[in-house]
Design a protein around this motif. Sequence first.
Motif, PDB file in Angstrom:
ATOM      1  N   LEU A 126      71.845  35.456 -85.165  1.00  0.00           N
ATOM      2  CA  LEU A 126      72.691  35.909 -84.058  1.00  0.00           C
ATOM      3  C   LEU A 126      73.875  36.737 -84.562  1.00  0.00           C
ATOM      4  CD1 LEU A 126      73.243  35.972 -81.031  1.00  0.00           C
ATOM      5  CD2 LEU A 126      74.412  33.777 -81.252  1.00  0.00           C
ATOM      6  N   ASP A 127      74.425  36.364 -85.701  1.00  0.00           N
ATOM      7  CA  ASP A 127      75.526  37.147 -86.283  1.00  0.00           C
ATOM      8  C   ASP A 127      75.081  38.573 -86.589  1.00  0.00           C
ATOM      9  OD1 ASP A 127      76.992  34.825 -86.233  1.00  0.00           O
ATOM     10  OD2 ASP A 127      76.682  34.371 -88.352  1.00  0.00           O
ATOM     11  N   SER A 128      73.898  38.687 -87.224  1.00  0.00           N
ATOM     12  CA  SER A 128      73.378  40.014 -87.564  1.00  0.00           C
ATOM     13  C   SER A 128      73.143  40.822 -86.295  1.00  0.00           C
ATOM     14  CB  SER A 128      72.034  39.907 -88.281  1.00  0.00           C
ATOM     15  OG  SER A 128      72.083  38.936 -89.276  1.00  0.00           O
ATOM     16  N   GLN A 129      72.605  40.152 -85.272  1.00  0.00           N
ATOM     17  CA  GLN A 129      72.283  40.856 -84.028  1.00  0.00           C
ATOM     18  C   GLN A 129      73.551  41.362 -83.344  1.00  0.00           C
ATOM     19  OE1 GLN A 129      69.959  37.595 -82.550  1.00  0.00           O
ATOM     20  NE2 GLN A 129      68.023  38.567 -83.108  1.00  0.00           N
ATOM     21  N   VAL A 130      74.590  40.535 -83.332  1.00  0.00           N
ATOM     22  CA  VAL A 130      75.855  40.972 -82.723  1.00  0.00           C
ATOM     23  C   VAL A 130      76.459  42.117 -83.532  1.00  0.00           C
ATOM     24  CG1 VAL A 130      78.233  40.269 -82.227  1.00  0.00           C
ATOM     25  CG2 VAL A 130      76.344  38.799 -81.537  1.00  0.00           C
ATOM     26  N   GLY A 131      76.367  42.024 -84.851  1.00  0.00           N
ATOM     27  CA  GLY A 131      76.873  43.114 -85.697  1.00  0.00           C
ATOM     28  C   GLY A 131      76.150  44.423 -85.400  1.00  0.00           C
ATOM     29  N   PHE A 132      74.837  44.346 -85.264  1.00  0.00           N
ATOM     30  CA  PHE A 132      74.033  45.531 -84.936  1.00  0.00           C
ATOM     31  C   PHE A 132      74.425  46.100 -83.566  1.00  0.00           C
ATOM     32  CE2 PHE A 132      70.221  47.253 -82.810  1.00  0.00           C
ATOM     33  CZ  PHE A 132      69.805  48.214 -83.720  1.00  0.00           C
ATOM     34  N   LEU A 133      74.599  45.216 -82.592  1.00  0.00           N
ATOM     35  CA  LEU A 133      74.930  45.666 -81.232  1.00  0.00           C
ATOM     36  C   LEU A 133      76.313  46.318 -81.179  1.00  0.00           C
ATOM     37  CD1 LEU A 133      73.459  42.691 -79.172  1.00  0.00           C
ATOM     38  CD2 LEU A 133      72.635  45.074 -79.181  1.00  0.00           C
ATOM     39  N   LEU A 134      77.245  45.836 -81.983  1.00  0.00           N
ATOM     40  CA  LEU A 134      78.571  46.457 -82.010  1.00  0.00           C
ATOM     41  C   LEU A 134      78.517  47.807 -82.731  1.00  0.00           C
ATOM     42  CD1 LEU A 134      80.830  43.333 -82.601  1.00  0.00           C
ATOM     43  CD2 LEU A 134      80.764  44.780 -80.560  1.00  0.00           C
ATOM     44  N   GLU A 135      77.752  47.873 -83.794  1.00  0.00           N
ATOM     45  CA  GLU A 135      77.576  49.147 -84.507  1.00  0.00           C
ATOM     46  C   GLU A 135      76.930  50.181 -83.568  1.00  0.00           C
ATOM     47  OE1 GLU A 135      78.655  49.985 -87.280  1.00  0.00           O
ATOM     48  OE2 GLU A 135      77.411  51.551 -88.177  1.00  0.00           O
ATOM     49  N   ALA A 136      75.975  49.719 -82.769  1.00  0.00           N
ATOM     50  CA  ALA A 136      75.264  50.606 -81.837  1.00  0.00           C
ATOM     51  C   ALA A 136      76.202  51.264 -80.837  1.00  0.00           C
ATOM     52  CB  ALA A 136      74.187  49.817 -81.093  1.00  0.00           C
ATOM     53  N   ASP A 137      77.339  50.632 -80.562  1.00  0.00           N
ATOM     54  CA  ASP A 137      78.298  51.185 -79.607  1.00  0.00           C
ATOM     55  C   ASP A 137      78.686  52.615 -79.969  1.00  0.00           C
ATOM     56  OD1 ASP A 137      80.088  50.205 -77.259  1.00  0.00           O
ATOM     57  OD2 ASP A 137      81.492  51.276 -78.564  1.00  0.00           O
TER      58      ASP A 137
ATOM     59  N   LEU B 168      69.808  44.127 -88.903  1.00  0.00           N
ATOM     60  CA  LEU B 168      69.162  43.070 -88.115  1.00  0.00           C
ATOM     61  C   LEU B 168      68.469  42.047 -89.012  1.00  0.00           C
ATOM     62  CD1 LEU B 168      67.589  45.413 -85.422  1.00  0.00           C
ATOM     63  CD2 LEU B 168      69.273  43.601 -84.958  1.00  0.00           C
TER      64      LEU B 168
END
Lengths: 219, 219
Positions: free
Chosen positions: A4-15, A106
């Motif tokens: 979940l940490d990796s996924q949140v990091g990816f989603l914030l980077e995607a911004d 991810l």
Amino acid sequence: MEPLDSQVGFLLEADRLKTVLRQTTLTDRSRRENSAEHSWHLALMALVLAEHAPPGTDLGRVMAMVVLHDLVEIDAGDLFVYAAQAEQARQERAERAAADRLFALLPPAQASSFRALWDEFEERATVEAKFARALDRLEPMLINMVTEGGTWAAHGVTADQVLTRVALIEDGPVVGRLRPHHGRERDRPRPPRTAPGGVTATYHGSVSPGLTRTGTERT
Amino acid sequence: MEPLDSQVGFLLEADRLKTVLRQTTLTDRSRRENSAEHSWHLALMALVLAEHAPPGTDLGRVMAMVVLHDLVEIDAGDLFVYAAQAEQARQERAERAAADRLFALLPPAQASSFRALWDEFEERATVEAKFARALDRLEPMLINMVTEGGTWAAHGVTADQVLTRVALIEDGPVVGRLRPHHGRERDRPRPPRTAPGGVTATYHGSVSPGLTRTGTERT
């Protein structure tokens, strides 16, 4: 790191994709379009135009591809589709490096499956990739259609250049029914809008280019 | 009108969602987010967080819902989620009228199915709608997490208001694992960022709020 940490990091980077600007403007010409909202428009097109895809097309895979396809521009930026060959080759290398970096944020299994989808889109080998890429080519054409050849006119793109790019749409959903025309128009109910090089930025339908401006105004 | 004409008209009208601004900013705080790029971010979240959805969730339906859910803002505009009750009621009526107008631009069968998806999202009765709505609530929270309580601080939103809204996320994918905290923090490896009213805009993970700024800079 937990998944979940990796996924949140990816989603914030995607911004950051929201800050990558394309050549195309919005239909109201108020500003240039960014790659995140362009990706949303493709997902909406996939839903709306699904019935025009070849039988057996997996719409879920198409949606996933169009949502992911431009993430690489966070590092590589957007290159105008009519850029020179050498620039296109440089862009391809930059995008591949970006895919290596971004998807690796991810969890490993998800990184592999997203990367495989991105590769599939790039290679245009499957029916889903062809449909997704056709939508990607079609979206700026629809916008140019209502902005009097907007990007084409601004960059002096010629008819032949547009027609070469249109070839890719013909792999896709609306073969021969929705594309710019070269030369003399037949059976047109109203005068076509013309971009430099004689491209007629219109299509074989009857929707008014002014339709986006009708209806209730925003409150 | 032929189906394809209606569909193209709808897709061009949809372009206006790119001009509807939300209260949330981008993670780099350069400007406010618009509803089209927000919708893309939700679709990406649906893909990335799919494994956290309840078993049996149809991801395709979730993707369709998040892509369609904000179109009504083309007419109704975006209302801040913490707006007063009376305003919320007025907004609901405006959005319903917008749904009546916008989906009717499509061929009838498609208009019905899209409207049904939109109603389902609004009613939050199915597992797909709950997941989609949880993502819709979560996205601005993730952004506020890295902008030091951005929107909350700017609008003086209190902890209790945020917690009321968070309740909806708990129907969704990451129950109790990813949410703002009220009061004293436990087991936190680094100092929390605090918004007015004592809301701690952080979560139970270890991803650095600065992660969006690491990695290769855009060329």
